[in-house]
Design a protein around this motif. Structure first.
Motif, PDB file in Angstrom:
ATOM      1  N   VAL A  16       0.849  -1.187   0.000  1.00  0.00           N
ATOM      2  CA  VAL A  16       0.000   0.000   0.000  1.00  0.00           C
ATOM      3  C   VAL A  16       0.884   1.237   0.000  1.00  0.00           C
ATOM      4  O   VAL A  16       1.701   1.426   0.912  1.00  0.00           O
ATOM      5  CB  VAL A  16      -0.935   0.023   1.218  1.00  0.00           C
ATOM      6  CG1 VAL A  16      -1.790   1.290   1.191  1.00  0.00           C
ATOM      7  CG2 VAL A  16      -1.818  -1.214   1.239  1.00  0.00           C
ATOM      8  N   GLU A  17       0.707   2.055  -1.037  1.00  0.00           N
ATOM      9  CA  GLU A  17       1.481   3.290  -1.151  1.00  0.00           C
ATOM     10  C   GLU A  17       0.748   4.457  -0.502  1.00  0.00           C
ATOM     11  O   GLU A  17      -0.482   4.468  -0.437  1.00  0.00           O
ATOM     12  CB  GLU A  17       1.749   3.638  -2.627  1.00  0.00           C
ATOM     13  CG  GLU A  17       2.470   2.577  -3.424  1.00  0.00           C
ATOM     14  CD  GLU A  17       1.547   1.732  -4.260  1.00  0.00           C
ATOM     15  OE1 GLU A  17       1.981   1.167  -5.274  1.00  0.00           O
ATOM     16  OE2 GLU A  17       0.357   1.636  -3.880  1.00  0.00           O
ATOM     17  N   SER A  18       1.520   5.423  -0.083  1.00  0.00           N
ATOM     18  CA  SER A  18       0.969   6.661   0.451  1.00  0.00           C
ATOM     19  C   SER A  18       1.960   7.777   0.194  1.00  0.00           C
ATOM     20  O   SER A  18       3.120   7.529  -0.142  1.00  0.00           O
ATOM     21  CB  SER A  18       0.666   6.533   1.942  1.00  0.00           C
ATOM     22  OG  SER A  18       1.857   6.271   2.670  1.00  0.00           O
ATOM     23  N   GLY A  19       1.497   9.007   0.354  1.00  0.00           N
ATOM     24  CA  GLY A  19       2.388  10.157   0.261  1.00  0.00           C
ATOM     25  C   GLY A  19       2.314  10.932  -1.032  1.00  0.00           C
ATOM     26  O   GLY A  19       2.984  11.959  -1.172  1.00  0.00           O
ATOM     27  N   PHE A  48       9.001  -9.713   4.174  1.00  0.00           N
ATOM     28  CA  PHE A  48       9.260  -8.473   3.430  1.00  0.00           C
ATOM     29  C   PHE A  48      10.741  -8.354   3.121  1.00  0.00           C
ATOM     30  O   PHE A  48      11.134  -7.933   2.042  1.00  0.00           O
ATOM     31  CB  PHE A  48       8.791  -7.284   4.271  1.00  0.00           C
ATOM     32  CG  PHE A  48       8.962  -5.951   3.599  1.00  0.00           C
ATOM     33  CD1 PHE A  48      10.122  -5.194   3.795  1.00  0.00           C
ATOM     34  CD2 PHE A  48       7.968  -5.436   2.787  1.00  0.00           C
ATOM     35  CE1 PHE A  48      10.282  -3.957   3.183  1.00  0.00           C
ATOM     36  CE2 PHE A  48       8.118  -4.201   2.165  1.00  0.00           C
ATOM     37  CZ  PHE A  48       9.282  -3.464   2.373  1.00  0.00           C
ATOM     38  N   SER A  49      11.576  -8.744   4.089  1.00  0.00           N
ATOM     39  CA  SER A  49      13.016  -8.604   3.919  1.00  0.00           C
ATOM     40  C   SER A  49      13.579  -9.531   2.855  1.00  0.00           C
ATOM     41  O   SER A  49      14.739  -9.388   2.460  1.00  0.00           O
ATOM     42  CB  SER A  49      13.726  -8.857   5.248  1.00  0.00           C
ATOM     43  OG  SER A  49      13.456 -10.177   5.706  1.00  0.00           O
ATOM     44  N   SER A  50      12.789 -10.457   2.377  1.00  0.00           N
ATOM     45  CA  SER A  50      13.248 -11.412   1.367  1.00  0.00           C
ATOM     46  C   SER A  50      13.029 -10.924  -0.056  1.00  0.00           C
ATOM     47  O   SER A  50      13.381 -11.633  -1.005  1.00  0.00           O
ATOM     48  CB  SER A  50      12.514 -12.751   1.537  1.00  0.00           C
ATOM     49  OG  SER A  50      12.765 -13.311   2.801  1.00  0.00           O
ATOM     50  N   TYR A  51      12.474  -9.731  -0.194  1.00  0.00           N
ATOM     51  CA  TYR A  51      12.138  -9.209  -1.509  1.00  0.00           C
ATOM     52  C   TYR A  51      12.982  -7.995  -1.871  1.00  0.00           C
ATOM     53  O   TYR A  51      13.225  -7.117  -1.039  1.00  0.00           O
ATOM     54  CB  TYR A  51      10.669  -8.807  -1.566  1.00  0.00           C
ATOM     55  CG  TYR A  51       9.708  -9.963  -1.480  1.00  0.00           C
ATOM     56  CD1 TYR A  51       9.143 -10.318  -0.265  1.00  0.00           C
ATOM     57  CD2 TYR A  51       9.373 -10.697  -2.613  1.00  0.00           C
ATOM     58  CE1 TYR A  51       8.265 -11.381  -0.172  1.00  0.00           C
ATOM     59  CE2 TYR A  51       8.498 -11.759  -2.534  1.00  0.00           C
ATOM     60  CZ  TYR A  51       7.941 -12.101  -1.319  1.00  0.00           C
ATOM     61  OH  TYR A  51       7.074 -13.149  -1.240  1.00  0.00           O
ATOM     62  N   ALA A  52      13.384  -7.962  -3.127  1.00  0.00           N
ATOM     63  CA  ALA A  52      13.873  -6.714  -3.678  1.00  0.00           C
ATOM     64  C   ALA A  52      12.662  -5.798  -3.839  1.00  0.00           C
ATOM     65  O   ALA A  52      11.550  -6.269  -4.096  1.00  0.00           O
ATOM     66  CB  ALA A  52      14.536  -6.949  -5.029  1.00  0.00           C
ATOM     67  N   PHE A  82      12.210  -3.789   9.324  1.00  0.00           N
ATOM     68  CA  PHE A  82      11.480  -3.967  10.587  1.00  0.00           C
ATOM     69  C   PHE A  82      10.075  -3.385  10.459  1.00  0.00           C
ATOM     70  O   PHE A  82       9.095  -3.982  10.900  1.00  0.00           O
ATOM     71  CB  PHE A  82      12.227  -3.312  11.732  1.00  0.00           C
ATOM     72  CG  PHE A  82      11.544  -3.453  13.054  1.00  0.00           C
ATOM     73  CD1 PHE A  82      10.867  -2.381  13.619  1.00  0.00           C
ATOM     74  CD2 PHE A  82      11.554  -4.659  13.733  1.00  0.00           C
ATOM     75  CE1 PHE A  82      10.223  -2.512  14.831  1.00  0.00           C
ATOM     76  CE2 PHE A  82      10.917  -4.804  14.951  1.00  0.00           C
ATOM     77  CZ  PHE A  82      10.249  -3.726  15.496  1.00  0.00           C
ATOM     78  N   LYS A  83       9.979  -2.212   9.847  1.00  0.00           N
ATOM     79  CA  LYS A  83       8.676  -1.584   9.644  1.00  0.00           C
ATOM     80  C   LYS A  83       7.967  -2.105   8.394  1.00  0.00           C
ATOM     81  O   LYS A  83       6.807  -1.788   8.164  1.00  0.00           O
ATOM     82  CB  LYS A  83       8.842  -0.072   9.535  1.00  0.00           C
ATOM     83  CG  LYS A  83       9.361   0.598  10.792  1.00  0.00           C
ATOM     84  CD  LYS A  83       9.494   2.104  10.575  1.00  0.00           C
ATOM     85  CE  LYS A  83       9.999   2.798  11.826  1.00  0.00           C
ATOM     86  NZ  LYS A  83      10.154   4.264  11.605  1.00  0.00           N
ATOM     87  N   LYS A  84       8.690  -2.855   7.562  1.00  0.00           N
ATOM     88  CA  LYS A  84       8.158  -3.361   6.298  1.00  0.00           C
ATOM     89  C   LYS A  84       7.761  -2.211   5.375  1.00  0.00           C
ATOM     90  O   LYS A  84       6.659  -2.193   4.805  1.00  0.00           O
ATOM     91  CB  LYS A  84       6.980  -4.311   6.509  1.00  0.00           C
ATOM     92  CG  LYS A  84       7.334  -5.559   7.296  1.00  0.00           C
ATOM     93  CD  LYS A  84       6.155  -6.511   7.396  1.00  0.00           C
ATOM     94  CE  LYS A  84       6.541  -7.754   8.190  1.00  0.00           C
ATOM     95  NZ  LYS A  84       5.408  -8.706   8.297  1.00  0.00           N
ATOM     96  N   THR A  85       8.643  -1.256   5.268  1.00  0.00           N
ATOM     97  CA  THR A  85       8.372  -0.109   4.414  1.00  0.00           C
ATOM     98  C   THR A  85       9.527   0.135   3.442  1.00  0.00           C
ATOM     99  O   THR A  85      10.683  -0.197   3.731  1.00  0.00           O
ATOM    100  CB  THR A  85       8.150   1.174   5.229  1.00  0.00           C
ATOM    101  OG1 THR A  85       9.303   1.416   6.028  1.00  0.00           O
ATOM    102  CG2 THR A  85       6.924   1.051   6.124  1.00  0.00           C
TER     103      THR A  85
END
Length: 121
Positions: free
Chosen positions: A3-6, A27-31, A73-76
């Motif tokens: 989900v994008e924001s900003g 999440f950390s497993s993805y480029a 950690f935040k998955k962002t």
């Protein structure tokens, strides 16, 4: 799910910060990457970042103005956009791909819904 924001409207020379939040595990497993599509144009890569943040790719038009970063950690994954130009106007998409996805959009399998960025002169 991504989900994008900003997104929003800004005058040329201004700044925006896009953020993309992932849900679910690994999440950390993805480029991760940011892509954009302007009306009547094909989707193009803006910036990508690898798993360890040790490698970043920037498209030539945004080099020196945009910065991609991730926080597993935040998955962002964020895209700081400075000195925006009217030609940056587009819908911006966040995407996740396999570790070696690189800078090509077809290497990314999971996409957000997009967020509109409009830069006026």
């Amino acid at each position: 799910q991504l989900v994008e924001s900003g997104g929003g409207s800004v005058q040329a020379g201004g700044s925006l910060r896009l953020s993309c939040r992932g849900s679910g595990g690994h999440f950390s497993s993805y480029a991760m990457g940011w892509f954009r599509q302007a009306p009547g144009k094909e989707r193009e890569t803006v910036a990508t970042i690898n798993l360890s943040s040790s490698s970043r790719y920037y498209a030539e038009p945004v080099k020196g103005r945009f910065t991609i970063s991730r926080d597993d950690f935040k998955k962002t994954v964020d895209l700081q956009m400075n000195n925006l130009k009217t030609e940056d106007t587009a819908v911006y998409y966040c995407a996740a791909g396999l570790p070696r996805a690189g800078s090509v959009s077809n290497g990314y399998s999971y996409w957000g819904q997009g967020t509109q960025v409009t830069v006026s002169s």
